[in-house]
Design a protein around this motif. Structure first.
Motif, mmCIF file in Angstrom:
data_model
loop_
_atom_site.group_PDB
_atom_site.id
_atom_site.type_symbol
_atom_site.label_atom_id
_atom_site.label_comp_id
_atom_site.label_asym_id
_atom_site.label_seq_id
_atom_site.Cartn_x
_atom_site.Cartn_y
_atom_site.Cartn_z
ATOM 1 N N LEU A 18 63.709 62.681 55.845
ATOM 2 C CA LEU A 18 63.263 61.652 54.903
ATOM 3 C C LEU A 18 62.298 60.674 55.577
ATOM 4 O O LEU A 18 61.287 60.276 54.992
ATOM 5 C CB LEU A 18 64.466 60.894 54.338
ATOM 6 N N ILE A 19 62.601 60.305 56.808
ATOM 7 C CA ILE A 19 61.717 59.391 57.538
ATOM 8 C C ILE A 19 60.362 60.050 57.779
ATOM 9 O O ILE A 19 59.302 59.455 57.578
ATOM 10 C CB ILE A 19 62.367 58.945 58.856
ATOM 11 N N THR A 20 60.375 61.300 58.184
ATOM 12 C CA THR A 20 59.125 62.016 58.494
ATOM 13 C C THR A 20 58.276 62.173 57.236
ATOM 14 O O THR A 20 57.075 61.881 57.230
ATOM 15 C CB THR A 20 59.432 63.393 59.097
ATOM 16 N N TYR A 21 58.898 62.662 56.147
ATOM 17 C CA TYR A 21 58.134 62.867 54.914
ATOM 18 C C TYR A 21 57.701 61.531 54.302
ATOM 19 O O TYR A 21 56.608 61.416 53.730
ATOM 20 C CB TYR A 21 58.941 63.692 53.916
ATOM 21 N N GLY A 22 58.543 60.523 54.422
ATOM 22 C CA GLY A 22 58.169 59.194 53.931
ATOM 23 C C GLY A 22 56.974 58.640 54.694
ATOM 24 O O GLY A 22 56.038 58.067 54.112
ATOM 25 N N ALA A 23 56.988 58.806 56.020
ATOM 26 C CA ALA A 23 55.866 58.341 56.839
ATOM 27 C C ALA A 23 54.598 59.119 56.497
ATOM 28 O O ALA A 23 53.500 58.553 56.399
ATOM 29 C CB ALA A 23 56.193 58.458 58.314
ATOM 30 N N ALA A 24 54.751 60.422 56.295
ATOM 31 C CA ALA A 24 53.584 61.248 55.950
ATOM 32 C C ALA A 24 53.030 60.829 54.580
ATOM 33 O O ALA A 24 51.808 60.732 54.381
ATOM 34 C CB ALA A 24 53.952 62.722 55.957
ATOM 35 N N ALA A 25 53.951 60.590 53.638
ATOM 36 C CA ALA A 25 53.514 60.170 52.300
ATOM 37 C C ALA A 25 52.828 58.805 52.368
ATOM 38 O O ALA A 25 51.807 58.564 51.704
ATOM 39 C CB ALA A 25 54.703 60.123 51.355
ATOM 40 N N GLY A 30 48.143 55.728 51.881
ATOM 41 C CA GLY A 30 47.261 54.681 52.412
ATOM 42 C C GLY A 30 45.847 55.195 52.618
ATOM 43 O O GLY A 30 44.866 54.485 52.358
ATOM 44 N N SER A 31 45.751 56.424 53.068
ATOM 45 C CA SER A 31 44.419 57.011 53.273
ATOM 46 C C SER A 31 43.681 57.159 51.945
ATOM 47 O O SER A 31 42.491 56.850 51.842
ATOM 48 C CB SER A 31 44.531 58.370 53.947
ATOM 49 N N LEU A 32 44.407 57.665 50.933
ATOM 50 C CA LEU A 32 43.771 57.819 49.614
ATOM 51 C C LEU A 32 43.393 56.460 49.025
ATOM 52 O O LEU A 32 42.315 56.312 48.437
ATOM 53 C CB LEU A 32 44.712 58.556 48.662
ATOM 54 N N TRP A 33 44.287 55.459 49.176
ATOM 55 C CA TRP A 33 43.978 54.129 48.669
ATOM 56 C C TRP A 33 42.755 53.554 49.395
ATOM 57 O O TRP A 33 41.866 52.978 48.775
ATOM 58 C CB TRP A 33 45.177 53.201 48.860
ATOM 59 N N TYR A 35 40.331 55.244 50.845
ATOM 60 C CA TYR A 35 39.142 55.983 50.413
ATOM 61 C C TYR A 35 38.696 55.497 49.030
ATOM 62 O O TYR A 35 37.504 55.324 48.775
ATOM 63 C CB TYR A 35 39.431 57.483 50.393
ATOM 64 N N GLY A 36 39.661 55.273 48.125
ATOM 65 C CA GLY A 36 39.331 54.773 46.786
ATOM 66 C C GLY A 36 38.687 53.395 46.853
ATOM 67 O O GLY A 36 37.719 53.109 46.142
ATOM 68 N N ALA A 37 39.240 52.526 47.714
ATOM 69 C CA ALA A 37 38.659 51.191 47.867
ATOM 70 C C ALA A 37 37.246 51.286 48.431
ATOM 71 O O ALA A 37 36.336 50.562 48.001
ATOM 72 C CB ALA A 37 39.535 50.343 48.778
ATOM 73 N N TYR A 38 37.038 52.198 49.371
ATOM 74 C CA TYR A 38 35.711 52.391 49.955
ATOM 75 C C TYR A 38 34.722 52.854 48.883
ATOM 76 O O TYR A 38 33.609 52.330 48.775
ATOM 77 C CB TYR A 38 35.788 53.409 51.101
ATOM 78 N N LYS A 39 35.129 53.841 48.074
ATOM 79 C CA LYS A 39 34.240 54.359 47.032
ATOM 80 C C LYS A 39 33.970 53.284 45.964
ATOM 81 O O LYS A 39 32.855 53.170 45.465
ATOM 82 C CB LYS A 39 34.841 55.606 46.374
ATOM 83 N N HIS A 40 34.993 52.493 45.645
ATOM 84 C CA HIS A 40 34.805 51.427 44.668
ATOM 85 C C HIS A 40 33.774 50.416 45.192
ATOM 86 O O HIS A 40 32.871 50.011 44.467
ATOM 87 C CB HIS A 40 36.135 50.725 44.396
#
Length: 138
Positions: A18-25, A30-33, A35-40
């Motif tokens: 759970l810790i590993t998958y939570g950290a990965a998620a 955060g990366s997608l957010w 990237y979205g902020a950068y594109k915006h």
């Protein structure tokens, strides 16, 4: 890998998963957010630039239009000034002509002085006095 994390953290395999998958998620989200902020921001900047260019073009056209209007008005002003100067010159010539006619008429009214009888005697104001009065009246 989850087993390695479980051993390092000292927790069971489920908690480590759970810790590993939570950290990965969290990392992926955060990366997608980001990237979205950068594109915006990139799109916002491009929109600002496009609007600024449109506004500058409108300002340039308005300035050209105002300059053309000012130039046309200046041409009208120059034409009116020239017409006024011509009229002033014509008026000055007309006034000079009228004053010359007045002087000639006064000389004619006085008539030539006759050496036998003396100066001609006419009723009215003498020419010198009349010319003096004219000068004062102007």
């Amino acid at each position: 890998m989850i087993a390695l994390i479980a051993r390092l953290l000292g927790v069971n395999t489920l908690a480590a998963g759970l810790i590993t998958y939570g950290a990965a998620a969290l990392l992926l989200g955060g990366s997608l957010w980001g990237y979205g902020a950068y594109k915006h921001h990139e799109g916002y900047s491009a929109g600002q630039l496009a609007e600024r260019l449109v506004w500058q073009e409108q300002q340039r056209r308005a300035q050209i239009k105002a300059e053309a209007k000012a130039k046309a008005q200046q041409v009208e002003i120059d034409a009116a000034a020239l017409e006024y100067a011509k009229q002033q010159h014509a008026d000055e010539q007309h006034i000079a002509s009228l004053e010359e006619d007045i002087r000639l008429q006064k000389d004619e009214d006085l008539g030539p002085s006759d050496p036998k009888t003396g100066p001609a005697c006419h009723a009215g104001i003498p020419a010198r006095v009349s010319i003096g009065i004219d000068g004062v009246g102007r």
